[in-house]
Design a protein around this motif. Structure first.
Motif, PDB file in Angstrom:
ATOM      1  N   UNK A  53       0.793  -1.221   0.000  1.00  0.00           N
ATOM      2  CA  UNK A  53       0.000   0.000   0.000  1.00  0.00           C
ATOM      3  C   UNK A  53       0.821   1.265   0.000  1.00  0.00           C
ATOM      4  N   UNK A  54       2.115   1.147  -0.253  1.00  0.00           N
ATOM      5  CA  UNK A  54       2.971   2.329  -0.224  1.00  0.00           C
ATOM      6  C   UNK A  54       2.770   3.155  -1.484  1.00  0.00           C
ATOM      7  N   UNK A  55       3.283   4.381  -1.474  1.00  0.00           N
ATOM      8  CA  UNK A  55       3.298   5.244  -2.637  1.00  0.00           C
ATOM      9  C   UNK A  55       4.724   5.403  -3.129  1.00  0.00           C
ATOM     10  N   UNK A  56       4.917   5.687  -4.422  1.00  0.00           N
ATOM     11  CA  UNK A  56       6.288   5.839  -4.925  1.00  0.00           C
ATOM     12  C   UNK A  56       7.033   6.932  -4.193  1.00  0.00           C
ATOM     13  N   UNK A  57       8.273   6.633  -3.821  1.00  0.00           N
ATOM     14  CA  UNK A  57       9.078   7.576  -3.054  1.00  0.00           C
ATOM     15  C   UNK A  57       9.544   8.755  -3.884  1.00  0.00           C
ATOM     16  N   UNK A  58      10.071   9.751  -3.179  1.00  0.00           N
ATOM     17  CA  UNK A  58      10.503  10.973  -3.856  1.00  0.00           C
ATOM     18  C   UNK A  58      11.672  10.705  -4.804  1.00  0.00           C
ATOM     19  N   UNK A  59      12.593   9.811  -4.413  1.00  0.00           N
ATOM     20  CA  UNK A  59      13.739   9.527  -5.264  1.00  0.00           C
ATOM     21  C   UNK A  59      13.497   8.422  -6.267  1.00  0.00           C
ATOM     22  N   UNK A  60      12.280   7.871  -6.291  1.00  0.00           N
ATOM     23  CA  UNK A  60      11.966   6.764  -7.179  1.00  0.00           C
ATOM     24  C   UNK A  60      11.542   7.281  -8.549  1.00  0.00           C
ATOM     25  N   UNK A  61      12.018   6.619  -9.588  1.00  0.00           N
ATOM     26  CA  UNK A  61      11.678   7.034 -10.940  1.00  0.00           C
ATOM     27  C   UNK A  61      10.196   6.790 -11.200  1.00  0.00           C
ATOM     28  N   UNK A  62       9.461   7.787 -11.726  1.00  0.00           N
ATOM     29  CA  UNK A  62       8.012   7.601 -11.938  1.00  0.00           C
ATOM     30  C   UNK A  62       7.731   6.589 -13.037  1.00  0.00           C
ATOM     31  N   UNK A  63       6.609   5.916 -12.894  1.00  0.00           N
ATOM     32  CA  UNK A  63       6.185   4.926 -13.894  1.00  0.00           C
ATOM     33  C   UNK A  63       5.321   5.608 -14.948  1.00  0.00           C
ATOM     34  N   UNK A  64       5.199   4.948 -16.084  1.00  0.00           N
ATOM     35  CA  UNK A  64       4.379   5.456 -17.185  1.00  0.00           C
ATOM     36  C   UNK A  64       3.255   4.469 -17.464  1.00  0.00           C
ATOM     37  N   UNK A  65       2.200   4.980 -18.096  1.00  0.00           N
ATOM     38  CA  UNK A  65       1.026   4.185 -18.425  1.00  0.00           C
ATOM     39  C   UNK A  65       0.786   4.254 -19.931  1.00  0.00           C
ATOM     40  N   UNK A  66       0.508   3.079 -20.515  1.00  0.00           N
ATOM     41  CA  UNK A  66       0.093   2.987 -21.916  1.00  0.00           C
ATOM     42  C   UNK A  66      -1.230   2.237 -21.957  1.00  0.00           C
ATOM     43  N   UNK A  67      -2.214   2.796 -22.649  1.00  0.00           N
ATOM     44  CA  UNK A  67      -3.533   2.183 -22.783  1.00  0.00           C
ATOM     45  C   UNK A  67      -3.784   1.899 -24.260  1.00  0.00           C
ATOM     46  N   UNK A  68      -4.178   0.673 -24.567  1.00  0.00           N
ATOM     47  CA  UNK A  68      -4.451   0.264 -25.949  1.00  0.00           C
ATOM     48  C   UNK A  68      -5.887  -0.247 -26.027  1.00  0.00           C
ATOM     49  N   UNK A  69      -6.689   0.372 -26.877  1.00  0.00           N
ATOM     50  CA  UNK A  69      -8.045  -0.093 -27.150  1.00  0.00           C
ATOM     51  C   UNK A  69      -8.028  -0.747 -28.525  1.00  0.00           C
ATOM     52  N   UNK A  70      -8.433  -2.000 -28.566  1.00  0.00           N
ATOM     53  CA  UNK A  70      -8.327  -2.793 -29.790  1.00  0.00           C
ATOM     54  C   UNK A  70      -9.682  -3.406 -30.131  1.00  0.00           C
ATOM     55  N   UNK A  71     -10.051  -3.327 -31.412  1.00  0.00           N
ATOM     56  CA  UNK A  71     -11.299  -3.906 -31.879  1.00  0.00           C
ATOM     57  C   UNK A  71     -11.108  -5.341 -32.338  1.00  0.00           C
ATOM     58  N   UNK A 196       1.705  -0.921 -17.341  1.00  0.00           N
ATOM     59  CA  UNK A 196       2.515  -0.106 -16.437  1.00  0.00           C
ATOM     60  C   UNK A 196       3.986  -0.313 -16.800  1.00  0.00           C
ATOM     61  N   UNK A 197       4.685   0.760 -17.111  1.00  0.00           N
ATOM     62  CA  UNK A 197       6.051   0.670 -17.635  1.00  0.00           C
ATOM     63  C   UNK A 197       6.990   1.531 -16.793  1.00  0.00           C
ATOM     64  N   UNK A 198       8.152   0.951 -16.497  1.00  0.00           N
ATOM     65  CA  UNK A 198       9.207   1.706 -15.811  1.00  0.00           C
ATOM     66  C   UNK A 198      10.562   1.146 -16.242  1.00  0.00           C
ATOM     67  N   UNK A 199      11.510   2.028 -16.486  1.00  0.00           N
ATOM     68  CA  UNK A 199      12.872   1.628 -16.876  1.00  0.00           C
ATOM     69  C   UNK A 199      12.877   0.696 -18.081  1.00  0.00           C
ATOM     70  N   UNK A 200      11.963   0.934 -19.021  1.00  0.00           N
ATOM     71  CA  UNK A 200      11.943   0.141 -20.236  1.00  0.00           C
ATOM     72  C   UNK A 200      11.339  -1.242 -20.081  1.00  0.00           C
ATOM     73  N   UNK A 201      10.721  -1.541 -18.941  1.00  0.00           N
ATOM     74  CA  UNK A 201      10.126  -2.859 -18.714  1.00  0.00           C
ATOM     75  C   UNK A 201       8.645  -2.719 -18.391  1.00  0.00           C
ATOM     76  N   UNK A 202       7.870  -3.697 -18.847  1.00  0.00           N
ATOM     77  CA  UNK A 202       6.446  -3.755 -18.523  1.00  0.00           C
ATOM     78  C   UNK A 202       6.302  -4.453 -17.177  1.00  0.00           C
TER      79      UNK A 202
END
Length: 254
Positions: A53-71, A196-202
């Protein structure tokens, strides 16, 4: 006692190694298309659950989000036009066994800045990473040309597009993105995939289904054409003949 003490000391390390999870959702699980349908705005949102339940720390690299909607996938035929004696005619063609009928990707940053080409190809993140399935054994150059043509055609119709920067992340935990469903969207079962992506990894992925279907009179016509194709064809021909005769009769009277 020593064993419990060792586990207590190792617990923070084990929690740090555990991967976060995604809890995604969409504003509309069911989208109905009526005669007045002009498109829809689809809101995709959710939360990132970190271990303990922790939150990302101040010195931690933020994560990125990619959303794909596919038919749903469908067969596709791409024809290449060529100018012969001043007239545009159909030249080469390529048929695809499966191609997404709709594809939209939204991300917090451009996908090319988040992962390498190999990871993009594995998860099909981006229009240039779609894994299309041609039915012919064409040379790589020809296949690439037709792949780009298929993508370009569907981009023009609004069925394929990318929206870099469309995902907003709040506090490193909450995220949201808004995608447009065009009026020409096909019906069927869609999926909304979140990565959810961080440091080039999913680090995590989750999927939510979306159902797009016709409603009202359009739904009745579509079902009739699918379930009673022969009778539907007879009725369509009969109506054409009737309206043709009626138009001729009115024209002769005036």
């Amino acid at each position: 006692m020593r064993r419990l003490l060792a586990l207590a000391l190792l617990a923070p390390l084990l929690m740090g190694q555990a991967k976060p999870e995604l809890v995604p959702d969409v504003s509309q699980r069911d989208i109905e298309i009526a005669y007045s349908f002009t498109g829809a705005d689809l809101l995709l949102f959710g939360a990132i659950l970190y271990p303990g339940g922790r939150q990302p720390g101040a010195g931690e690299k933020p994560a990125d989000i990619v959303v794909v909607v596919r038919g749903p996938t469908q067969n596709a035929l791409v024809r290449e036009k060529e100018k012969v004696a001043g007239i545009w005619v159909n030249a080469e063609k390529m048929r695809y066994r499966s191609a997404p009928s709709f594809y939209a990707v939204a991300s917090s940053r451009p996908v090319s800045q988040l992962v390498d080409d190999r990871t993009r190809a594995i998860y099909e993140l981006g229009l240039d990473s779609l894994q299309l399935s041609p039915a012919s054994n064409a040379s790589p150059d020809v296949q690439t040309r037709f792949d780009e043509g298929l993508v370009e055609l569907r981009k023009r119709s609004g069925l394929f597009y990318e929206a870099p920067g469309a995902v907003e992340i709040t506090g490193g935990v909450l995220y949201r993105a808004r995608l447009t469903i065009p009026a020409r969207v096909p019906v069927g079962r869609f999926t909304a995939e979140t990565f959810l992506i961080r440091d080039g990894r999913v680090l995590a992925a989750a999927v939510r289904p979306i159902e797009i279907r016709k409603s009202g009179f359009e739904r009745f016509i579509a079902r009739s054409a699918d379930r009673y194709s022969f009778l539907y064809g007879l009725v369509a021909v009969a109506l054409s003949v009737f309206f043709g005769w009626a138009a001729g009769a009115i024209w002769r009277r005036f």
